[in-house]
Design an enzyme around this catalytic site. Sequence first.
Site, mmCIF file in Angstrom:
data_model
loop_
_atom_site.group_PDB
_atom_site.id
_atom_site.type_symbol
_atom_site.label_atom_id
_atom_site.label_comp_id
_atom_site.label_asym_id
_atom_site.label_seq_id
_atom_site.Cartn_x
_atom_site.Cartn_y
_atom_site.Cartn_z
ATOM 1 N N ASP A 180 0.822 -1.217 0.000
ATOM 2 C CA ASP A 180 0.000 0.000 0.000
ATOM 3 C C ASP A 180 0.857 1.269 0.000
ATOM 4 O OD1 ASP A 180 0.840 0.302 2.634
ATOM 5 O OD2 ASP A 180 -1.040 -0.418 3.496
ATOM 6 N N LYS B 292 20.072 6.564 3.729
ATOM 7 C CA LYS B 292 20.026 5.154 3.337
ATOM 8 C C LYS B 292 21.435 4.594 3.270
ATOM 9 C CE LYS B 292 18.129 6.530 -0.489
ATOM 10 N NZ LYS B 292 17.667 6.588 -1.884
ATOM 11 N N ASP C 237 17.613 2.356 -7.428
ATOM 12 C CA ASP C 237 18.547 1.936 -8.482
ATOM 13 C C ASP C 237 19.896 1.483 -7.935
ATOM 14 O OD1 ASP C 237 19.461 4.515 -7.741
ATOM 15 O OD2 ASP C 237 20.409 4.776 -9.705
#
Lengths: 310, 310
Positions: A25, A230, A255
């Site tokens: 979701d 990240k 990516d």
Amino acid sequence: MTSSTTEPIKITSKEQAEWFLNQYDTFLFDCDGVLWLGTHLLPRTKEILNYLTELGKKLIFVTNNSTKSRLTYTKKFASFGINVTEDQIFTSGYASAVYVRDFLKLQPGKDKIWIFGEAGIGEELATMGFESLGGIDTRLDEPFDATTSPFLQNGLDDDVKCVIAGLDTKVNYHRLAITLQYLRKTESVHFVGTNVDSTFPQKGMILPGAGSMVESIATSSGRRPSYCGKPNANMLNTIISAKNLERSKCCMVGDRLNTDMKFGVEGKLGGTLLVLSGIETEERALEINEAYPRPKYYIDTLGDIFDLTH
Amino acid sequence: MTSSTTEPIKITSKEQAEWFLNQYDTFLFDCDGVLWLGTHLLPRTKEILNYLTELGKKLIFVTNNSTKSRLTYTKKFASFGINVTEDQIFTSGYASAVYVRDFLKLQPGKDKIWIFGEAGIGEELATMGFESLGGIDTRLDEPFDATTSPFLQNGLDDDVKCVIAGLDTKVNYHRLAITLQYLRKTESVHFVGTNVDSTFPQKGMILPGAGSMVESIATSSGRRPSYCGKPNANMLNTIISAKNLERSKCCMVGDRLNTDMKFGVEGKLGGTLLVLSGIETEERALEINEAYPRPKYYIDTLGDIFDLTH
């Protein structure tokens, strides 16, 4: 280890694409290499984002670029004709500011932060009420001189309780030297790195990234930073808590194996989708490697999902 | 390990000082922190150097400072009224140039070297007939732009076979970005670091050193450099071979445990003398530590040896 044991699935049919979309979701997107390449929007980006919104999916954008604030990012999206609000965007600069406020518990209006980096970090700190020093202050563009630097004239600022360091294309000796003085002042001055990426791609070149600058400062100071972008859990925890998400219903789209896919897998998100429009190849997506996990799904470009479902 | 097991001896009497001097025919001196502090000559430096010369000792000066050439160093000595010839001086920039010529076997007049660093490196390369690029080229002072940088306009120079990186107080993104392009071009482009020192002292401050810059470039390129300065054996091998020395008759005099003392002990020189006029303390001199050896002898200042013997 972080390596996933099941073979990555390439999404190539309408059924696979629909089945993929039905499982989640919320979709978390890396930006550069996924939605666009620099200033060039990738094909069908607008269409797939609109389609996901029509399907009632939550869209979140997660970038390790700390040079722009979330507000500036909304303008970048708008320049491509994509309407995204500030609360949908998470940058490593914003994650660093949240870390300083919520984890280090520094006090806006009282504690100050020294910045080695560009505008995005200071802007996020300012919206939280933090005063910052350094960063884009043009006095730092002057050559360093220990006897004349305005940042040393009256001693270091005792209210500085943290150094945040990230990519700074205006890196110079003045910035490096003053940043070092704050980190050497006392161990109680925290050391935060926006993101670990040693390089980033731009116009077909690979250029020095935040990680290469933070490591220079780590070397001179003999200290290790807490990294916020990240694949660090600090970034995901910020997002999960701000948006009240259920991890199993989230899919990370990116990516890069060593940041985006690692981020999704180590963060125990329901799924990961690698797109091959950025720096990775199909060969690398399938290869088993100790350093980073394989994606659950992969596809040539994000826009292919739109094409397969229409 | 490198830690010496015998207790360091503090030289405090005339007898000790004379006995110390009698053991060696060659003294290798670090400069900053031993002979002078920045622009301030330490007391009795001139007197002890003259005395050693009268005793027939060979004097050699070994510095990790790559920003000045040996010729420029002779002028620094002359400014203090000390007469030293170029062939008595070994800098990490000179050691790097010797390494490029004698170990990497690059060809003067044919192979070129890209420099990230100051004037000392290029000047030493030039005296050997090597053409160098980068370094103090003022076009690198301009902000980096991949589309306009004169170092990219016609592609990278295929004759560049090595990158030498050292301290550069004019560090900027342009220099870092082009240096990275040469290191990424092919693994056959060698990567040499002048010296590993992460910081250096100046005017009572600790400033970012060569090592912190070389590590930034190592991080972005994903490559490890060959370091040439102290304590690396490359530096000592250059000196031993150039001056035809017998190691057991040499004593290294310096102010740093992790470079000077390590250099002397690992290089199997007859002796090491730590002076406490630089960055180390008596406590550190006596402490047993895995990371660096203890000196054979130590003394407050080099000039004390003159005072004790006169």
